[in-house]
Structure formats: C-alpha cells, structure tokens
Design a protein around this motif. Structure first.
Motif, PDB file in Angstrom:
ATOM      1  N   MET C 191       0.879  -1.276   0.152  1.00 33.46           N
ATOM      2  CA  MET C 191       0.086  -0.062  -0.102  1.00 33.46           C
ATOM      3  C   MET C 191       0.811   1.250  -0.163  1.00 33.46           C
ATOM      4  O   MET C 191       0.731   2.446  -0.666  1.00 33.46           O
ATOM      5  CB  MET C 191      -0.922  -0.004   1.060  1.00 33.46           C
TER       6      MET C 191
ATOM      7  N   TRP D 154      -8.434  -2.258   0.780  1.00 34.41           N
ATOM      8  CA  TRP D 154      -8.031  -2.390  -0.640  1.00 34.41           C
ATOM      9  C   TRP D 154      -9.026  -1.386  -1.485  1.00 34.41           C
ATOM     10  O   TRP D 154      -8.533  -0.687  -2.261  1.00 34.41           O
ATOM     11  CB  TRP D 154      -7.834  -3.942  -1.292  1.00 34.41           C
ATOM     12  N   GLU D 158      -8.452   1.439  -4.090  1.00 33.27           N
ATOM     13  CA  GLU D 158      -8.717   1.570  -5.426  1.00 33.27           C
ATOM     14  C   GLU D 158      -9.753   2.491  -5.948  1.00 33.27           C
ATOM     15  O   GLU D 158      -9.638   3.054  -7.055  1.00 33.27           O
ATOM     16  CB  GLU D 158      -9.277  -0.045  -5.811  1.00 33.27           C
ATOM     17  N   SER D 180      -1.128  -5.715  -3.989  1.00 31.36           N
ATOM     18  CA  SER D 180      -1.664  -5.283  -2.826  1.00 31.36           C
ATOM     19  C   SER D 180      -2.962  -6.083  -2.609  1.00 31.36           C
ATOM     20  O   SER D 180      -3.492  -6.486  -1.699  1.00 31.36           O
ATOM     21  CB  SER D 180      -1.867  -3.849  -2.641  1.00 31.36           C
ATOM     22  N   ALA D 181      -3.656  -6.369  -3.710  1.00 37.07           N
ATOM     23  CA  ALA D 181      -4.712  -7.256  -3.541  1.00 37.07           C
ATOM     24  C   ALA D 181      -4.498  -8.703  -3.002  1.00 37.07           C
ATOM     25  O   ALA D 181      -5.128  -9.285  -2.422  1.00 37.07           O
ATOM     26  CB  ALA D 181      -5.624  -7.258  -4.920  1.00 37.07           C
ATOM     27  N   ALA D 184      -3.468  -8.549   0.479  1.00 32.86           N
ATOM     28  CA  ALA D 184      -4.702  -8.416   1.198  1.00 32.86           C
ATOM     29  C   ALA D 184      -5.552  -9.721   1.627  1.00 32.86           C
ATOM     30  O   ALA D 184      -5.814 -10.124   2.419  1.00 32.86           O
ATOM     31  CB  ALA D 184      -5.806  -7.287   0.750  1.00 32.86           C
TER      32      ALA D 184
END
Lengths: 211, 211, 211, 211
Positions: C191, D154, D158, D180-181, D184
């Motif tokens: 992030m 997230w 986004e 990053s997804a 997560a």
C-alpha cells in the motif's frame, strides 16, 4: 420469575423498535426542512422502560408477568415534542396516515382536551410495530406521547415527584403542581397566539440556512 | 472583502472551540449524576455564527471586518439550559471557578435581574478560550448564554420573529411577545417554588437508574 | 481495597480526558479536509481501561494499587489510525508540536522500527493531560497508540487471543499470528508503494465532495 | 434536466432508507453481543450517492436520467464489514432470511468467488426497500456490499485511484494494485486460519465486558 438474562432477551426487540422509530420520526423534521416547509415536530426522544419499572408497574396495575408483552403498552415509548398546540394534531394525523404501512394504530387518548386531574397533558397513541432482530421477527406494542415543550417540562417535573412520593404526592405539592400546570398552559396559549407569525419566520430562517 | 475560503479558514478554530466546550460542559451533567448529586445543568448546545449573520451583525453594529475577531464576542456560542432559576447562578459560579484554567472570563451581563425591554432573559458570560488546530494555536472569544428551559423557549421564538421582521417587530406582536415573556416567567417562578422537592426527587430517580 | 464507587470517582477525569482528546484529534482530519490538504489521520478511537483490567494489569505488573495513577500509563488510551506507514510519523510530529500547550509529552516507544516479538507494531506516546471536571482540576496520564489499519486489525485479533489464553498463547497459534503479522506488513508495504498516487487522488476526491 | 431542488427531493427517500438500514444492521451486532454470541458483523456504514456521481455513472452506463431510480441500483448503499471470510456468508444468509419481511432480495453477485480483474472482492446483494417519508411511501433499490476489513481497505484505495485516473489507471499502478490485492487476500487467509480460535476468544472477552 424471569432471570435478568431472560428480561434482557425479552427487551431486545423493544430496544430495536425504539431505535427505528426514533430514526423514522427524527427524519420527518429534516425532510420538512429540506422541502422548506414548517415542521410540526420540534424534537423526538425514545426509551425502553427499565426492568425495575416494568415490575413495579405490573404490580401496581395487576398485570400478570406472563401477560406483560400483551398488556403493558409503554415498554417501548416514543416522545414527540412540538412548539405549538396545533402541531400536536398535525403529528397525530401523520401517525394515522402511516397506520397499515410500517405500523398499525391500535387506540389513542387525548389528554389535552381531557387533561388528567394532576394537570398532565399529552396526546397518547398506541401502535403495534413489527421488528426484525437476530432473534427473528416480532410485533411489539409502542406508546407515542405527543406534547408541547411546556407540557413536557411540566410532565418531567411531575414524574420526578411522583417517583419520590411513590405516587402519594402531599396535598401542598399537588396544589403547587396544579399552579405550575396552569402557568404552562398559559405559556402555551400565549405562544399559540403568535404561532402563525412564528411559523413563517422560522421557515424564512431555515430556508436561508439551507443556502 | 474576504472570500469564502478565507472565512471558512477563519472559522475553523471557532468550530473547534465550540466542539470542545460542548464536550466539557455536557460532561459536567454526567459527572454529577455519576456522583449521585443534583446537576444544575439540564442540557448544552453550541453553534458557530453563520458567515452571513456575522456580516449582517458587523454592519448593524458598525464593526470593521478586520476587527471582527476582537470585537464580535458571539461568533462562538455555548448555551447552557437549566431546570430552575437558582441553577443558573450555580452554573455561573462553576464558570468563574475555571477562569484562569482552561479559559479566562472577560466580563458578563445579568439579563435575568435586568431583563431586556423585549422580555429577553439570560445570563451572558464572555470568555477567551485557547484552541489548537491543524493551523496552530489561537485564543478566541466565546459567549456563554445560561437560561432556564422556559427562557430558552421564549428566546427561540423571539429570535425567529426578530429575523422575520429584520428587528422591526410590529407593535401588536411585540405586545404578545411581552405577554408570553410574562407567562414564561410565571412558569419559572411556579417551578422554582417546587424546585427543592424536585431536586431530591430527581436525585433518587437517577441513583436508582445507576444501579 | 477501593470500593466500586471510589473506582468510578477516580475514573471520571480519565473519561473526560478521553472525550476531549477524541474531539481534538478527530477534528484534525476535518480541518485538513476543509483546507483541501491530505490528512495523515484516517480515524480516531478512545477508551478508558475497565476496572477489572486495571486490577489484573496492576497484579501482573506489580503496581501498588495506591500508585496506579502515577504508574499505569494507559488507563486513558487514544488510538489514531493511519492509511500509510509514513502518516504515522506525521501524526507523531503533530503530537510533539503540541507538547507544552494542551498537554505534555513524557516519553515514547517506536514499536514499528522495533516490533515486539509477538509481531505487534504501533507507535506509543505517553502524555500528561490537565483535565477539569465537577471534581476539580487534575493532570492524568494518557497513552496514544498510532498505527496503520492493517496493524490495528492484527493487534485486535492478537489482543483477543492474548485475553483468551491469559497471555499464554500456544506455540502453534503464536506461529500463525506471526504469519499473519508478516502478511499485514506485506499489505502495508504494498500500500505504501502506491501511497503517493493515492494521497493526490483522495485530495481530488475530497475537494470535489466539498463543492 | 432536473434542477438541484428536484434532485434533493428525489434523494430524500434514499437518505431515509440508508439511515434505517444502518440502524437495523448495526443493531444485529449489539444483539449478538447481548446474547453472548459471536457476531459475524464487525461494523456497518452507509451512504447515498452524490448527485454528481449519479450523473457521471448514468452517462458512463448509458442509463436514461428518467430511468435512474429503476436501473441504478446503488444510489442507496450499505456496507457491512466482517472480520473473517466465513462471516461474509453468514451475513448473506441473514439478509436472505429477511427477504419478504422488511425488504425483498432482487439478486446478488459473489465477487469473492469470482473476483473482478482489478482485484476487487466483495459480496453484493440488491434489495427493494419500502420507505415512508414526509413525501409518502416508496420502494427504492439498495445495494449491500459485504466484505472483510482487508477487502474494504483495498477497495477504498482502488476507488480513490479509479476516481483520480477517471477509470483509466496506468498499467504500472494497476500492477501494484494487483500486488496489494494479493497481499490483502494473504492477510485474510492467514486470519481465517486462526478465526476459530479468535471467535471463542472474542466471545469470552465480550461476555466479561457485559458483567
């Protein structure tokens, strides 16, 4: 005899109903304002009766503890405060119009036209309200009390004294309470005299605040 | 002439001060309750004056726009409502005791002992309050208005009418306003008569609710 | 041994301090937004430690019950949540700048650069805060915990497990907790990679929402 | 083309619906806690789409402005956040059980089992909700989004980027978003591994807090 946990479980739908009805009636004021119309509702409060008060009232009124949910109609209570006496009847109409929609009006008592001996004034409406919780769906009773700010001020004081003296208020205090009820009525009547002037004024005021 | 953005930036410390003072004075009521003592404070509201009202008042009162922050003392306003007249003076004492601590009392006006010609009654105290924001530290002026519920009801109505008639209220309405001010005072006096009875009663009531 | 009433009286200034500090730090976010600048603060929570937890911690940490107010530094706690790791250090700077104004920074611990063995990460700052209540004026200790959303999610879970196992978490669960701490750190790092892009984007978004 | 006043009037029932549904779903958490059962709901937020966003979406999605209320299903939006992935499906079941009672489920999309190309994950349910306002009674569409805390973090990021780049996110940032997804999802999976341990722990913790 119910244990505390059973009481708390029983009261969950009542708490939920009070929360929902507060949101529904507080919103009406904002909607009138948004539409730049005068709102007959000044503010709204709500509460669920405390367990100890339910038990006391059941004893006092000879209600069997197994019949509380059917017979005690103010476990859930919503109070609607108005600026002027005429507004009370507009709120009563609003509630009637919703009967058969999100709740059902059962019956009502006009303690304004027929005030109680103590001096108490308010308009009461009992409704049946369907509520959905983690425990399932249930219809519960709820009491609306609709009154002016002055009636509310008086009723709050009287309620404290009634509690203090366990409903046996001494005669001299009863007398003073009746005097203050007269003063409250006088204030409401004087205010009602200028209410049409005020309604337009508040409308102008709120319109301006919206811009 | 300030642009909107400059006004909004100027008002940030005022908004912050009002939020903080509301939290501080609302808490006093809960603290008395926690200690099972009668609270002289019934409820507390606060507001920052709207930009349009600041400009109007500056014109009306001949305040230079560059001197607003020093000379207009009610840009930040806190209103403390009491049940009984005696409570007002207890709140005044509470505010004096804090002077030199989290704020500084500058001066005050007792419009209860010396009511305005319109019928207006309230106790006003102007304080200087230090506030810390994302913009840094600043001392701002704030006006406390301390009054009973009946005084507040009357003042709200009078304020709407004063706005409607741009401070030129017609004589017949002025007369009715004075009558309702008398009715409000009568209600306050009747209530004060029974206040000692009520104070103890509410204390018992709150103690019970705490358990 | 204190009785419940003494505990409740002792905690009144702590409750007041938490309310005030929440108002002060929540406002910072709104002020940045008002100024159309990116806010390093995402949201703020606060709590006063429960009496039972104070007693347990005093026993565990060998703190004499008469010395609690001087030695237990997290009776009042404020938690500041940030979107990105860099924001944490901006909030730390904000707190330092106010030292000597509305509170005084005593000391701090950077559990982000030096994470705990469990995997726990947060930045802690202990301050002394002067608070005024119905009981008078008092200076109390308060702990700030500053962390990202992912650090907060992890810490909440770890705290529940630590409570469940009375600080004796079994090895296999400890291992899983460390894995999830690594996953949380990975999420924060990914992030942070896109944080500069996001900061501008959120600014545009908020500016638009203001109009 | 609607004028602002017409838009505001049109949105009144949507605002009311969002307020009511927030009260209804926030309450579920408290009810589970009251009953000392684990709550699949961690917290609930809601919003009405801004007028400018409604217009943009109508253009983008080729929805005629006269058909907005029938075809745009997310003007009213409720977001339910869960700690663990399994909780999402328990919330979905809760919503199904209420269909035909206070609202009607129209259809749903499982973007968790079938995530969007961008990396977006959430469970969506569209319902028809009857709402009563000062304007009368109306049935409106509302979209529920049910997701974990990590999915929500997230999705918020986004959404900011998508707004910034007007849905044309550059490839390198798209790549970082997908990374990053993945982080997560990894965090959610690690947390789900210990969820059974945590559920019991939180239950013990909450039971204790109730006493």
């Amino acid at each position: 005899m119910k244990v505390i946990r059973e009481w708390k479980t029983m009261l969950i739908p009542y708490e939920q109903a009070v929360e929902e009805l507060k949101v529904k009636f507080k919103a009406i004021r904002n909607q009138y304002r948004e539409l730049s119309e005068y709102s007959p509702i000044e503010f709204v409060t709500g509460r669920v009766k405390k367990i100890s008060s339910i038990i006391e009232k059941a004893e006092r009124s000879n209600i069997d503890l197994d019949r509380i949910e059917e017979e005690m109609e103010d476990i859930a209570g919503i109070r609607v405060m108005c600026q002027f006496i005429d507004d009370i009847y507009r709120v009563v109409d609003l509630i009637h119009e919703r009967s058969g929609k999100d709740f059902e009006v059962l019956y009502e008592k006009d303690y304004i036209k027929m005030q109680k001996e103590s001096g108490y004034k308010s308009y009461h409406i009992i409704v049946k309200y369907p509520v959905h919780t983690a425990l399932g769906t249930k219809k519960i009773l709820c009491e609306f009390q609709i009154r002016t700010l002055a009636m509310n001020f008086w009723a709050t004081i009287e309620h404290s004294l009634s509690y203090k003296y366990k409903s046996q208020i001494p005669d001299n205090i009863k007398e003073r309470l009746r005097n203050s009820a007269i003063a409250a009525t006088k204030l409401d009547e004087e205010m009602t005299e200028i209410s049409k002037e005020v309604i337009n004024a508040q409308l102008m005021f709120e319109e301006k605040s919206n811009t």
